[in-house]
Motif scaffolding. Structure first.
Motif, PDB file in Angstrom:
ATOM      1  N   ARG A   1       0.842  -1.197   0.000  1.00 34.36           N
ATOM      2  CA  ARG A   1       0.000   0.000   0.000  1.00 34.36           C
ATOM      3  C   ARG A   1       0.885   1.259   0.000  1.00 34.36           C
ATOM      4  NH1 ARG A   1      -5.571   0.330   1.651  1.00 34.36           N
ATOM      5  NH2 ARG A   1      -6.110   2.449   2.222  1.00 34.36           N
TER       6      ARG A   1
ATOM      7  N   GLN B   1      -4.858  -6.046  -2.043  1.00 32.17           N
ATOM      8  CA  GLN B   1      -4.839  -6.182  -0.593  1.00 32.17           C
ATOM      9  C   GLN B   1      -5.283  -7.553  -0.096  1.00 32.17           C
ATOM     10  OE1 GLN B   1      -5.810  -2.071   1.250  1.00 32.17           O
ATOM     11  NE2 GLN B   1      -7.446  -2.489  -0.208  1.00 32.17           N
ATOM     12  N   ARG B   2      -5.744  -8.389  -0.998  1.00 34.27           N
ATOM     13  CA  ARG B   2      -6.265  -9.708  -0.583  1.00 34.27           C
ATOM     14  C   ARG B   2      -5.179 -10.677  -0.284  1.00 34.27           C
ATOM     15  NH1 ARG B   2      -9.410 -10.253  -5.795  1.00 34.27           N
ATOM     16  NH2 ARG B   2      -7.885  -8.744  -6.334  1.00 34.27           N
TER      17      ARG B   2
ATOM     18  N   GLY C   1     -11.366  -5.339  -4.011  1.00 34.66           N
ATOM     19  CA  GLY C   1     -10.308  -5.707  -3.078  1.00 34.66           C
ATOM     20  C   GLY C   1      -9.000  -4.969  -3.239  1.00 34.66           C
ATOM     21  N   ASP C   2      -8.843  -4.223  -4.321  1.00 37.44           N
ATOM     22  CA  ASP C   2      -7.591  -3.505  -4.533  1.00 37.44           C
ATOM     23  C   ASP C   2      -7.648  -2.109  -3.920  1.00 37.44           C
ATOM     24  OD1 ASP C   2      -6.796  -5.671  -6.020  1.00 37.44           O
ATOM     25  OD2 ASP C   2      -6.355  -4.549  -7.835  1.00 37.44           O
ATOM     26  N   TYR C   3      -6.490  -1.584  -3.649  1.00 41.78           N
ATOM     27  CA  TYR C   3      -6.265  -0.181  -3.326  1.00 41.78           C
ATOM     28  C   TYR C   3      -5.835   0.418  -4.658  1.00 41.78           C
ATOM     29  CZ  TYR C   3      -4.133   3.818  -0.856  1.00 41.78           C
ATOM     30  OH  TYR C   3      -3.798   5.058  -0.396  1.00 41.78           O
TER      31      TYR C   3
ATOM     32  N   GLN D   1      -7.820   4.735  -3.408  1.00 38.12           N
ATOM     33  CA  GLN D   1      -8.902   4.359  -2.501  1.00 38.12           C
ATOM     34  C   GLN D   1      -9.119   2.852  -2.531  1.00 38.12           C
ATOM     35  OE1 GLN D   1     -12.903   5.551  -4.318  1.00 38.12           O
ATOM     36  NE2 GLN D   1     -11.438   6.802  -5.470  1.00 38.12           N
ATOM     37  N   ASP D   2      -9.738   2.351  -1.481  1.00 38.56           N
ATOM     38  CA  ASP D   2     -10.095   0.933  -1.423  1.00 38.56           C
ATOM     39  C   ASP D   2     -11.273   0.699  -2.352  1.00 38.56           C
ATOM     40  OD1 ASP D   2      -8.152   0.301   0.518  1.00 38.56           O
ATOM     41  OD2 ASP D   2      -9.477   1.025   2.109  1.00 38.56           O
TER      42      ASP D   2
ATOM     43  N   SER E   1      -2.147   0.244  -8.514  1.00 40.67           N
ATOM     44  CA  SER E   1      -2.970  -0.735  -7.817  1.00 40.67           C
ATOM     45  C   SER E   1      -2.140  -1.552  -6.836  1.00 40.67           C
ATOM     46  CB  SER E   1      -3.595  -1.669  -8.868  1.00 40.67           C
ATOM     47  OG  SER E   1      -4.467  -2.592  -8.284  1.00 40.67           O
TER      48      SER E   1
ATOM     49  N   TYR F   1     -14.166  -1.991  -4.317  1.00 36.62           N
ATOM     50  CA  TYR F   1     -15.028  -3.120  -3.970  1.00 36.62           C
ATOM     51  C   TYR F   1     -14.453  -4.466  -4.400  1.00 36.62           C
ATOM     52  CZ  TYR F   1     -16.622  -3.295  -8.803  1.00 36.62           C
ATOM     53  OH  TYR F   1     -16.668  -3.408 -10.160  1.00 36.62           O
TER      54      TYR F   1
END
Length: 141
Positions: free
Chosen positions: A94, A140-141, A120-122, A115-116, A137, A118
């Motif tokens: 991140r 974050q999973r 799952g990525d930032y 931003q986060d 990108s 839906y």
């Protein structure tokens, strides 16, 4: 190690284009084909846009892929030379994503702040001061 992959925009024919690319390069679409109707905003889109491609990825060689989306008229998106290709950086953290985004956006134009998302990525999008379009990108999973 971060990677950079091309991200292409098409005016409604992404699925046709990627089936063509698949016939040449082989491989399977990573995660299938994501459609706009399956996004949080999908119900608000015109019916003729709901089956359009929100995201598709096709592996190419080792640790590379080409990715794409359909530009939607209802979102005032129009594909033209200069906005049809982004370079997508997949960061290792991140913090690294923020560093890349902040560095590239200096004196550039931010299209979408980091931003986060839906899926799952930032994630964020920008055009650097030289006119190059970037997606940054971090998975974050």
């Amino acid at each position: 190690m971060p990677t950079i992959n091309p991200y292409l925009n098409f005016q409604g024919n992404t699925e046709e284009v990627f089936k063509f690319y698949q016939s040449i390069f082989g491989g399977e679409f990573i995660g299938g084909i994501s459609r706009f109707k399956n996004t949080p905003e999908g119900d608000g889109l015109p019916e003729h846009e709901q089956d359009k491609v929100m995201h598709i990825g096709l592996p190419f060689g080792e640790n590379n892929m080409i990715m794409a989306t359909d530009a939607l008229e209802s979102m005032n998106q129009k594909v033209q030379p200069g906005n049809n290709v982004y370079l997508c950086i997949s960061a290792d953290s991140r913090q690294q994503a923020d560093d890349f985004f902040n560095g590239l956006s200096d004196k550039g134009e931010i299209e979408m702040e980091m931003q986060d998302m839906y899926w799952g990525d930032y994630f964020g999008m920008l055009t650097d001061k030289f006119g190059v379009k970037w997606m940054v990108s971090f998975d974050q999973r």
